[in-house]
Every structure is written in structure tokens, then in C-alpha cells.
Write an enzyme that holds these catalytic residues in place. Structure first.
Site, PDB file in Angstrom:
ATOM      1  N   ASN A 132      39.797  44.368  36.106  1.00 23.25           N
ATOM      2  CA  ASN A 132      39.399  43.332  35.144  1.00 23.25           C
ATOM      3  C   ASN A 132      38.188  42.530  35.629  1.00 23.25           C
ATOM      4  OD1 ASN A 132      40.849  40.368  33.571  1.00 23.25           O
ATOM      5  ND2 ASN A 132      39.658  41.961  32.617  1.00 23.25           N
ATOM      6  N   CYS A 153      41.407  47.559  32.071  1.00 24.77           N
ATOM      7  CA  CYS A 153      40.947  48.465  33.132  1.00 24.77           C
ATOM      8  C   CYS A 153      41.791  48.210  34.372  1.00 24.77           C
ATOM      9  CB  CYS A 153      39.438  48.317  33.391  1.00 24.77           C
ATOM     10  SG  CYS A 153      38.926  46.693  33.995  1.00 24.77           S
ATOM     11  N   ASP A 160      34.645  54.430  36.279  1.00 27.70           N
ATOM     12  CA  ASP A 160      34.721  53.210  37.079  1.00 27.70           C
ATOM     13  C   ASP A 160      33.407  53.032  37.860  1.00 27.70           C
ATOM     14  OD1 ASP A 160      35.304  51.189  38.815  1.00 27.70           O
ATOM     15  OD2 ASP A 160      37.179  52.051  39.546  1.00 27.70           O
ATOM     16  N   CYS A 219      34.986  44.652  35.994  1.00 26.98           N
ATOM     17  CA  CYS A 219      33.833  45.481  35.591  1.00 26.98           C
ATOM     18  C   CYS A 219      33.939  45.936  34.131  1.00 26.98           C
ATOM     19  CB  CYS A 219      33.673  46.682  36.516  1.00 26.98           C
ATOM     20  SG  CYS A 219      33.314  46.251  38.227  1.00 26.98           S
ATOM     21  N   ARG A 220      34.757  46.964  33.876  1.00 29.38           N
ATOM     22  CA  ARG A 220      34.721  47.584  32.547  1.00 29.38           C
ATOM     23  C   ARG A 220      35.341  46.749  31.434  1.00 29.38           C
ATOM     24  NH1 ARG A 220      37.624  52.813  34.665  1.00 29.38           N
ATOM     25  NH2 ARG A 220      38.511  51.126  35.929  1.00 29.38           N
ATOM     26  N   SER A 221      36.570  46.269  31.632  1.00 27.02           N
ATOM     27  CA  SER A 221      37.234  45.596  30.492  1.00 27.02           C
ATOM     28  C   SER A 221      36.610  44.244  30.128  1.00 27.02           C
ATOM     29  CB  SER A 221      38.747  45.490  30.688  1.00 27.02           C
ATOM     30  OG  SER A 221      39.087  44.687  31.784  1.00 27.02           O
TER      31      SER A 221
END
Ligand code: 4NP
Length: 157
Positions: free
Chosen positions: A13, A10, A126, A15-17
Site C-alpha cells: 500500500n 496491493c 510490483d 506503490c501500486r494501490s
């Protein structure tokens, strides 16, 4: 046999990934595939190198029964060579990953995470500037998408 190596990418690095990595590892373990598949995550930016995941991501993962443990790092040229699957959370990440592509032979590895979403393709949104609802939405997207992605990986084992 060499392990299949999966990298989730993401922007920050935090939150999402890292959540994608944590959910994926949780499911790999549930299926007893941890000796065949490994995973990591990183960001295209250098904003959060060395940082823990966002506290809201940690709290959301915990609420959903997934433990998360990651130290922020930035995507490198070597990552593109060494991983088998490089999964971008959104289209901006997808194009930023391609900037580090030195050899066209690695191009097929770079894919959009939601190409595996049974409910349809698109970006993993996001959640950084939003509230808890956004974090849960990200969790739900990744949870169902990872099942399908793992089904595909398991077919080839
Ligand atoms: P991520 O979210 O890419 O899912 O980790 C973000 C984290 C940090 C920032 C942007 C997005 N930031 O601008 O610092």
C-alpha cells in the site's frame, strides 16, 4: 443513492494501490462523478501501516499530473463487507484477499485490476525493487485500465 465504493489492494500500500486510487479519483473528478463514486486503497501486509506512499510513486504521479495523498493501511474483514469492488493488483494479492473472505456472497466483488485492461489481463507488476521505468510502466497500465473500469461503472449509474 448510496455511493459506489471501490477499494484498490496491493501488498505494501505504498506503490501500486495508492497510485491506482489517485489515478481513479483524478478520473472520477474529471467525469464529475465524485458524488456517486468513492475510493480507497490498502495493503494485504502490515509492512507500511501509517506510511506515506513511496517517494518514487509520489514523484512519478506528480510527473504525470496526478496528486497522491494516502496513509498506508492493512486490508480488514470489514473492508470486504463494506466495499462494492475490491481490485487486486496481482494474483498474490488476489489470493491473500480471499483468505479474509468470510462469506461467499462477497466473492464476486474481488477481481483482478487488469481484468479491465484493454491490452490484456495479468498482474500490475510490483515496481518496488526496480527503477523509474517500472514506476512509469505501472502508471501507464493503471491509466488505461482505469478508463475502462470507469466506463463500466458509469454504465450502471
Ligand atoms: P506495493 O509495493 O505492494 O505496490 O505497495 C511494495 C511495497 C513494499 C514492499 C513490497 C511491495 N515491501 O516488501 O516492503
Amino acid at each position: 443513492m448510496a455511493k459506489i465504493k471501490v477499494l484498490f489492494v496491493c501488498l505494501g500500500n505504498i506503490c501500486r494501490s495508492p497510485l491506482a486510487e489517485a489515478i481513479f479519483k483524478h478520473k472520477v473528478k474529471e467525469r464529475g462523478l465524485e458524488h456517486q463514486i468513492e475510493a480507497d486503497s490498502c495493503g494485504t501486509s502490515n509492512y507500511h501501516i501509517g506510511d506515506n506512499p513511496d517517494p518514487r510513486t509520489i514523484a512519478n504521479a506528480k510527473k504525470n499530473g496526478v496528486s497522491i495523498n494516502h496513509c498506508g493501511r492493512q486490508l480488514s474483514v470489514e473492508d470486504i463487507e463494506s466495499f462494492d469492488y475490491i481490485l487486486a493488483m496481482d494474483s498474490s494479492n488476489f489470493s491473500n484477499i480471499h483468505r479474509l473472505l468470510k462469506d461467499e456472497k462477497h466473492k464476486p466483488k474481488i477481481q483482478m485490476m487488469r481484468d479491465y485492461d484493454p491490452q490484456g489481463k495479468g498482474d500490475v507488476p510490483d515496481p518496488y525493487y526496480g527503477g523509474e521505468k517500472g514506476f512509469q510502466e505501472v502508471f501507464d497500465i493503471l491509466d488505461r485500465t482505469m478508463d475502462r473500469f470507469l466506463d463500466k461503472l458509469a454504465e450502471g449509474l
